[in-house]
Design a protein around this motif. Structure first.
Motif, PDB file in Angstrom:
ATOM      1  N   GLN A   8      22.491  -2.567 -18.638  1.00 27.39           N
ATOM      2  CA  GLN A   8      21.357  -2.476 -17.710  1.00 27.39           C
ATOM      3  C   GLN A   8      20.231  -3.403 -18.161  1.00 27.39           C
ATOM      4  N   GLN A   9      19.960  -3.416 -19.459  1.00 28.53           N
ATOM      5  CA  GLN A   9      18.909  -4.286 -19.981  1.00 28.53           C
ATOM      6  C   GLN A   9      19.284  -5.761 -19.828  1.00 28.53           C
ATOM      7  N   ILE A  10      20.551  -6.084 -20.035  1.00 31.68           N
ATOM      8  CA  ILE A  10      21.026  -7.457 -19.840  1.00 31.68           C
ATOM      9  C   ILE A  10      20.840  -7.858 -18.379  1.00 31.68           C
ATOM     10  N   LEU A  11      21.223  -6.985 -17.454  1.00 33.96           N
ATOM     11  CA  LEU A  11      21.075  -7.268 -16.030  1.00 33.96           C
ATOM     12  C   LEU A  11      19.615  -7.503 -15.669  1.00 33.96           C
ATOM     13  N   LEU A  12      18.708  -6.661 -16.185  1.00 29.84           N
ATOM     14  CA  LEU A  12      17.286  -6.831 -15.896  1.00 29.84           C
ATOM     15  C   LEU A  12      16.782  -8.170 -16.414  1.00 29.84           C
ATOM     16  N   GLU A  13      17.210  -8.555 -17.599  1.00 28.61           N
ATOM     17  CA  GLU A  13      16.787  -9.840 -18.156  1.00 28.61           C
ATOM     18  C   GLU A  13      17.281 -10.997 -17.295  1.00 28.61           C
ATOM     19  N   ILE A  14      18.521 -10.921 -16.848  1.00 33.05           N
ATOM     20  CA  ILE A  14      19.080 -11.977 -16.003  1.00 33.05           C
ATOM     21  C   ILE A  14      18.362 -12.010 -14.656  1.00 33.05           C
ATOM     22  N   GLN A  15      18.061 -10.850 -14.096  1.00 36.51           N
ATOM     23  CA  GLN A  15      17.342 -10.803 -12.822  1.00 36.51           C
ATOM     24  C   GLN A  15      15.948 -11.408 -12.957  1.00 36.51           C
ATOM     25  N   GLN A  16      15.271 -11.131 -14.073  1.00 32.73           N
ATOM     26  CA  GLN A  16      13.909 -11.621 -14.267  1.00 32.73           C
ATOM     27  C   GLN A  16      13.855 -13.120 -14.522  1.00 32.73           C
ATOM     28  N   SER A  17      14.772 -13.628 -15.357  1.00 29.17           N
ATOM     29  CA  SER A  17      14.701 -15.042 -15.727  1.00 29.17           C
ATOM     30  C   SER A  17      15.671 -15.915 -14.949  1.00 29.17           C
ATOM     31  N   GLY A  18      16.594 -15.304 -14.214  1.00 29.74           N
ATOM     32  CA  GLY A  18      17.557 -16.060 -13.436  1.00 29.74           C
ATOM     33  C   GLY A  18      18.836 -16.383 -14.189  1.00 29.74           C
ATOM     34  N   GLN A  19      18.785 -16.325 -15.515  1.00 27.44           N
ATOM     35  CA  GLN A  19      19.964 -16.622 -16.323  1.00 27.44           C
ATOM     36  C   GLN A  19      19.762 -16.105 -17.737  1.00 27.44           C
ATOM     37  N   ALA A  58      21.873 -15.006 -12.365  1.00 23.92           N
ATOM     38  CA  ALA A  58      21.611 -13.964 -11.370  1.00 23.92           C
ATOM     39  C   ALA A  58      22.224 -14.355 -10.035  1.00 23.92           C
ATOM     40  N   LEU A  59      22.672 -13.372  -9.302  1.00 23.42           N
ATOM     41  CA  LEU A  59      23.104 -13.592  -7.927  1.00 23.42           C
ATOM     42  C   LEU A  59      21.856 -13.630  -7.062  1.00 23.42           C
ATOM     43  N   THR A  60      21.909 -14.322  -5.968  1.00 21.35           N
ATOM     44  CA  THR A  60      20.713 -14.439  -5.131  1.00 21.35           C
ATOM     45  C   THR A  60      20.246 -13.091  -4.606  1.00 21.35           C
ATOM     46  N   ALA A  67      17.732  -5.024  -5.900  1.00 13.25           N
ATOM     47  CA  ALA A  67      18.302  -3.946  -6.719  1.00 13.25           C
ATOM     48  C   ALA A  67      17.703  -2.603  -6.312  1.00 13.25           C
ATOM     49  N   PHE A  68      16.397  -2.579  -6.050  1.00  9.49           N
ATOM     50  CA  PHE A  68      15.756  -1.333  -5.629  1.00  9.49           C
ATOM     51  C   PHE A  68      16.288  -0.897  -4.263  1.00  9.49           C
ATOM     52  N   GLU A  69      16.426  -1.836  -3.341  1.00 13.38           N
ATOM     53  CA  GLU A  69      16.979  -1.508  -2.021  1.00 13.38           C
ATOM     54  C   GLU A  69      18.389  -0.953  -2.151  1.00 13.38           C
ATOM     55  N   SER A  70      19.153  -1.502  -3.076  1.00 13.74           N
ATOM     56  CA  SER A  70      20.501  -0.989  -3.317  1.00 13.74           C
ATOM     57  C   SER A  70      20.439   0.446  -3.826  1.00 13.74           C
ATOM     58  N   ARG A  71      19.506   0.740  -4.751  1.00 18.52           N
ATOM     59  CA  ARG A  71      19.360   2.111  -5.258  1.00 18.52           C
ATOM     60  C   ARG A  71      18.912   3.060  -4.148  1.00 18.52           C
ATOM     61  N   MET A  72      18.148   2.559  -3.191  1.00 19.04           N
ATOM     62  CA  MET A  72      17.721   3.401  -2.062  1.00 19.04           C
ATOM     63  C   MET A  72      18.930   3.852  -1.241  1.00 19.04           C
ATOM     64  N   ARG A  73      19.983   3.024  -1.183  1.00 16.57           N
ATOM     65  CA  ARG A  73      21.165   3.353  -0.387  1.00 16.57           C
ATOM     66  C   ARG A  73      22.142   4.265  -1.125  1.00 16.57           C
ATOM     67  N   ILE A  74      22.118   4.249  -2.451  1.00 19.71           N
ATOM     68  CA  ILE A  74      23.038   5.081  -3.228  1.00 19.71           C
ATOM     69  C   ILE A  74      22.640   6.548  -3.058  1.00 19.71           C
ATOM     70  N   ASN A  75      23.584   7.375  -2.668  1.00 22.73           N
ATOM     71  CA  ASN A  75      23.350   8.816  -2.447  1.00 22.73           C
ATOM     72  C   ASN A  75      22.187   9.061  -1.486  1.00 22.73           C
ATOM     73  N   ARG A  76      22.082   8.215  -0.477  1.00 20.31           N
ATOM     74  CA  ARG A  76      20.945   8.265   0.458  1.00 20.31           C
ATOM     75  C   ARG A  76      20.745   9.648   1.069  1.00 20.31           C
ATOM     76  N   ASP A  77      21.815  10.274   1.539  1.00 21.58           N
ATOM     77  CA  ASP A  77      21.665  11.580   2.184  1.00 21.58           C
ATOM     78  C   ASP A  77      21.139  12.630   1.216  1.00 21.58           C
ATOM     79  N   VAL A 147       8.841  -5.078 -13.414  1.00 26.46           N
ATOM     80  CA  VAL A 147       9.432  -5.570 -12.177  1.00 26.46           C
ATOM     81  C   VAL A 147      10.679  -4.789 -11.802  1.00 26.46           C
ATOM     82  N   GLU A 148      11.445  -4.315 -12.799  1.00 29.32           N
ATOM     83  CA  GLU A 148      12.689  -3.616 -12.479  1.00 29.32           C
ATOM     84  C   GLU A 148      12.462  -2.266 -11.822  1.00 29.32           C
ATOM     85  N   THR A 149      11.307  -1.646 -12.046  1.00 27.65           N
ATOM     86  CA  THR A 149      11.025  -0.351 -11.422  1.00 27.65           C
ATOM     87  C   THR A 149       9.922  -0.426 -10.372  1.00 27.65           C
TER      88      THR A 149
END
Length: 193
Positions: A8-19, A58-60, A67-77, A147-149
């Motif tokens: 998770q920390q690796i993903l956040l770093e990649i999202q923030q810096s792009g690589q 990072a993916l576009t 990422a936050f929008e994706s978390r909004m959809r997980i277990n939405r109901d 930024v991640e939260t």
């Protein structure tokens, strides 16, 4: 650090810096490059990054907002049901604290107009959502922006709550362990909660 938390920390770093470079990540987390390569393979398999020679990019659509929008959809109901039940607990002439998080964003979306409600929040998106809600007065809590939260955390946030009195507080949680303790891998986040 657990592998899941490290990824998770690796993903956040990649999202923030792009690589991120494999060697730099290995140094940062105190693990071997083989371990980091394995983490990057897992993140790529899950569609969260793209591996390149010597690291990952990072993916576009893997930005913090996406990422936050994706978390909004997980277990939405389930999140909406929780939010609906929580919204019924809020009454006029209260002061309420809203933490950050996708379930709490669902709660913010369900807040009806009030005659007078004061909301203090460290979540940028929740403050924005409630800002124009009739009868709701919004206080944004300061501190370092994560930024991640999409929220503020740390000593500045803690200081903002000093002397603050609220009727209710709605907090999010990274997880609940086997002892039923609420946990978060980030020290500043855990301390603020």
């Amino acid at each position: 650090m657990l592998a899941k938390n490290r990824r998770q920390q690796i993903l956040l770093e990649i999202q923030q810096s792009g690589q991120a470079r494999t060697a730099a990540l290995a140094d940062k987390f105190g693990v071997s490059e083989v371990t980091i390569r394995s983490d990057l393979v897992t993140l790529e398999r899950d569609g969260q990054v793209s591996k390149i020679h010597g690291g990952a990019v990072a993916l576009t659509d893997s930005s913090p907002a996406a990422a936050f929008e994706s978390r909004m959809r997980i277990n939405r109901d389930a999140k909406r049901r929780i939010a609906w039940a929580a919204a019924k607990l809020i009454v006029d002439e209260q002061t309420v604290v809203f933490d950050s998080g996708s379930t709490l964003m669902h709660l913010a979306l369900q807040i009806p107009p009030f005659q007078q409600l004061v909301v203090a929040t460290n979540a940028l998106n929740i403050a924005q959502q409630l800002l124009f809600r009739p009868g709701v007065e919004v206080y944004m809590v300061g501190g370092k922006v994560l930024v991640e939260t999409l929220s503020t955390m740390g000593a500045g946030t803690d200081d903002s709550f000093t002397g603050f009195v609220a009727h209710q507080s709605f907090l999010s949680a990274y997880g609940i362990d086997s002892s039923l303790d609420v946990v978060d891998p980030l020290h500043d986040v855990a301390r603020t909660k």
